[in-house]
Write a protein that holds these residues in place. Structure first.
Motif, short mmCIF file in Angstrom:
data_model
loop_
_atom_site.label_atom_id
_atom_site.label_comp_id
_atom_site.label_asym_id
_atom_site.label_seq_id
_atom_site.Cartn_x
_atom_site.Cartn_y
_atom_site.Cartn_z
N ALA A 167 0.81 -1.22 0.00
CA ALA A 167 0.00 0.00 0.00
C ALA A 167 0.84 1.27 0.00
O ALA A 167 0.29 2.37 -0.02
N LEU A 168 2.16 1.15 0.02
CA LEU A 168 3.03 2.33 0.11
C LEU A 168 3.00 3.11 -1.20
O LEU A 168 3.12 2.54 -2.29
N ALA A 169 2.83 4.43 -1.11
CA ALA A 169 2.97 5.28 -2.30
C ALA A 169 4.46 5.32 -2.65
O ALA A 169 5.29 5.77 -1.86
N LEU A 170 4.79 4.83 -3.83
CA LEU A 170 6.18 4.64 -4.21
C LEU A 170 6.47 5.41 -5.50
O LEU A 170 5.79 5.25 -6.51
N VAL A 171 7.48 6.29 -5.45
CA VAL A 171 7.94 7.06 -6.60
C VAL A 171 9.32 6.55 -6.99
O VAL A 171 10.19 6.39 -6.12
N ALA A 172 9.52 6.29 -8.28
CA ALA A 172 10.84 5.90 -8.78
C ALA A 172 11.45 7.10 -9.48
O ALA A 172 10.94 7.56 -10.51
N ASP A 173 12.53 7.63 -8.92
CA ASP A 173 13.22 8.78 -9.50
C ASP A 173 14.38 8.28 -10.35
O ASP A 173 15.37 7.77 -9.85
N ALA A 174 14.25 8.46 -11.67
CA ALA A 174 15.24 7.91 -12.62
C ALA A 174 16.41 8.85 -12.86
O ALA A 174 17.37 8.47 -13.55
N GLY A 175 16.36 10.07 -12.34
CA GLY A 175 17.49 10.98 -12.44
C GLY A 175 17.96 11.26 -13.86
O GLY A 175 19.16 11.44 -14.10
N HIS A 176 17.05 11.28 -14.83
CA HIS A 176 17.36 11.56 -16.25
C HIS A 176 18.24 10.48 -16.89
O HIS A 176 18.90 10.74 -17.90
N VAL A 199 6.76 7.92 -12.00
CA VAL A 199 8.13 7.75 -12.46
C VAL A 199 8.67 9.15 -12.72
O VAL A 199 8.20 9.86 -13.61
N GLU A 200 9.64 9.56 -11.90
CA GLU A 200 10.13 10.93 -11.94
C GLU A 200 11.40 11.03 -12.80
O GLU A 200 12.27 10.17 -12.72
N ARG A 201 11.48 12.06 -13.61
CA ARG A 201 12.67 12.42 -14.40
C ARG A 201 13.24 11.23 -15.19
O ARG A 201 14.44 10.95 -15.08
N PRO A 202 12.44 10.55 -15.98
CA PRO A 202 13.00 9.39 -16.69
C PRO A 202 14.01 9.77 -17.77
O PRO A 202 14.99 9.06 -17.97
N PHE A 203 13.78 10.88 -18.48
CA PHE A 203 14.59 11.24 -19.63
C PHE A 203 15.33 12.56 -19.38
O PHE A 203 15.04 13.27 -18.41
N PRO A 204 16.28 12.90 -20.25
CA PRO A 204 17.01 14.16 -20.09
C PRO A 204 16.06 15.36 -19.97
O PRO A 204 15.00 15.38 -20.60
N PRO A 205 16.42 16.35 -19.15
CA PRO A 205 15.54 17.50 -18.98
C PRO A 205 15.33 18.23 -20.30
O PRO A 205 16.23 18.35 -21.12
N GLY A 206 14.12 18.71 -20.50
CA GLY A 206 13.80 19.45 -21.71
C GLY A 206 13.24 18.61 -22.84
O GLY A 206 12.63 19.15 -23.77
N ASP A 207 13.42 17.28 -22.79
CA ASP A 207 12.90 16.41 -23.85
C ASP A 207 11.46 16.04 -23.51
O ASP A 207 11.14 14.89 -23.17
N LEU A 208 10.58 17.02 -23.63
CA LEU A 208 9.18 16.80 -23.25
C LEU A 208 8.49 15.85 -24.20
O LEU A 208 7.56 15.13 -23.81
N ALA A 209 8.92 15.82 -25.46
CA ALA A 209 8.30 14.90 -26.43
C ALA A 209 8.50 13.45 -25.99
O ALA A 209 7.58 12.62 -26.08
N THR A 220 1.15 4.56 -15.04
CA THR A 220 1.82 5.34 -14.00
C THR A 220 2.03 6.77 -14.47
O THR A 220 2.36 7.02 -15.64
N ALA A 221 1.84 7.73 -13.56
CA ALA A 221 2.09 9.13 -13.89
C ALA A 221 3.57 9.36 -14.12
O ALA A 221 4.42 8.89 -13.35
N VAL A 222 3.90 10.10 -15.16
CA VAL A 222 5.27 10.55 -15.42
C VAL A 222 5.42 11.94 -14.80
O VAL A 222 4.52 12.78 -14.91
N ALA A 223 6.56 12.18 -14.15
CA ALA A 223 6.84 13.48 -13.53
C ALA A 223 8.10 14.08 -14.14
O ALA A 223 9.21 13.77 -13.70
N PRO A 224 7.97 14.91 -15.17
CA PRO A 224 9.16 15.52 -15.77
C PRO A 224 9.76 16.56 -14.84
O PRO A 224 9.07 17.13 -13.99
N ALA A 225 11.06 16.80 -14.99
CA ALA A 225 11.71 17.86 -14.21
C ALA A 225 11.22 19.21 -14.73
O ALA A 225 11.19 19.45 -15.93
N VAL A 226 10.85 20.08 -13.81
CA VAL A 226 10.34 21.41 -14.18
C VAL A 226 11.15 22.45 -13.44
O VAL A 226 11.18 22.48 -12.21
N GLY A 227 11.83 23.33 -14.20
CA GLY A 227 12.65 24.36 -13.59
C GLY A 227 12.11 25.76 -13.74
O GLY A 227 12.66 26.70 -13.17
#
Length: 352
Positions: A167-176, A199-209, A220-227
């Motif tokens: 039941a744990l809310a689990l986020v996987a941070d891929a660090g780009h 799944v947080e930051r799977p791909f390089p920052p800025g590659d929104l496509a 699963t929700a994707v969480a892109p890095a937002v600066g």
């Protein structure tokens, strides 16, 4: 609103242990002071750059500034989006709220009286060590854990944690660290079976496509890095995710972070927050931010127990909950200014 009459900055290191460092900003106006914090980024070079930005650009722009609300300051002083700007912007909000006798959470639009907390687990070479750290976090009451993953260190640790804590809310941070190669996409799709919160930051920052294409493949929700707000707006338009990790240091402070929350909330994205720095001020600001109604996932807003205390009361989780200060103005904590000044390795003062 009283003019900003003084800006002090302190670079402060913890007195022992791993010696994390922060730059603390103190603004004075009328009979009140406001505080902000940034974690020192990128070693000595990052610290020097942030310090110079405050000393030569931001602080002179603030002294004598005519302002009515904290939202006015960022644009008027051209603070921008950086860790240093986040500390200055937070100090503006704290000063404004203390002058008016308002709790920061209410001034931002927060509706919560308490924040449910999460924790982050860094990569470990042994699964037993990871399991022990997750067990400790869950035992402390945290209901969300973020696990740092990398290629070759992803499916197995997620599987082990999910098996132990269904039941744990689990986020996987891929660090780009991933690409759209068939091998990497197969891994990311395999993670979809474990009921992750994001799944947080799977791909390089800025590659929104690439993020948008991945989101089409995953439940699963994707969480892109937002600066910055422009990147968030583009991510929303491209449907490049469904979750936002709201970080004060990435966005440049509370003003931009609140706007980012509003945009993500309106789009139906899940949101969680994290603080910055080790001296309690950045965490206190994150508590106020996490009180906003769109922060739907547990947030990283508490200081680790057992360390030195620089704010009173400490920003500590009790059973996985941090109370939102609603009876005191500003951040809602008293700052140990004397101790900060004693530990400062570098100081700057600018007055009108």
């Amino acid at each position: 609103m009283p003019l900003i009459q003084g800006c002090d900055a302190f670079q402060v290191a913890m007195p022992r242990g791993r010696r994390p460092e922060s730059v603390l900003v103190r603004l004075a106006g009328g009979d009140a002071v406001g505080w902000g914090e940034m974690a020192v980024p990128g070693g000595a070079a990052g610290a020097d750059a942030a310090w110079a930005d405050i000393e030569t650009r931001m602080a002179p722009a603030l002294i004598g500034l005519d302002w009515d609300r904290p939202e006015d300051v960022s644009a008027a002083a051209d603070l921008g989006a950086s860790e240093a700007a986040a500390a200055v912007d937070t100090a503006c909000w704290d000063l404004w709220c203390r002058t008016r006798g308002l709790p920061l959470a209410h001034a931002l639009g927060g509706t919560r009286t308490s924040i449910v907390t999460g924790a982050r687990i860094s990569p470990e070479p042994a699964l037993d060590t990871v399991s022990a750290r997750v067990n400790k976090a869950v035992g402390a009451g945290h209901t969300r854990v973020t696990l740092d993953i990398r290629p070759g260190w992803d499916i197995e640790p997620v599987r082990v944690i999910r098996q132990a804590y269904p039941a744990l809310a689990l986020v996987a941070d891929a660090g780009h660290a991933y690409t759209e190669s068939p091998e990497h996409l197969a891994v990311l799709e395999a993670l979809d079976a474990y009921g992750l919160a994001a799944v947080e930051r799977p791909f390089p920052p800025g590659d929104l496509a690439a993020h948008a294409r991945l989101q089409l493949r995953l439940r699963t929700a994707v969480a892109p890095a937002v600066g910055d707000l422009e990147t968030l707006d583009a991510a929303l338009t491209a449907e490049a995710g469904r979750a936002l990790h709201l970080r004060l240091d990435r966005l440049g402070g509370l003003t931009a972070a609140r706007s980012a929350h509003d945009l993500a909330y309106a789009a139906g994205w899940d949101v969680w927050c994290s603080g910055t720095g080790a001296f309690g001020i950045g965490q206190a600001a994150a508590v106020a931010l996490a009180a906003l109604p769109g922060c739907t996932l547990p947030s990283d807003v508490s200081d680790p127990a057992g360390g030195p205390v620089f704010v009173t009361p400490p920003v500590r989780s009790s059973g996985g909950v941090v109370g939102v200060p609603l009876t005191q103005p500003g951040l809602g904590h008293e700052i140990d200014e004397a101790r900060i000044e004693r530990l400062a390795t570098r100081r700057m003062r600018l007055t009108a």
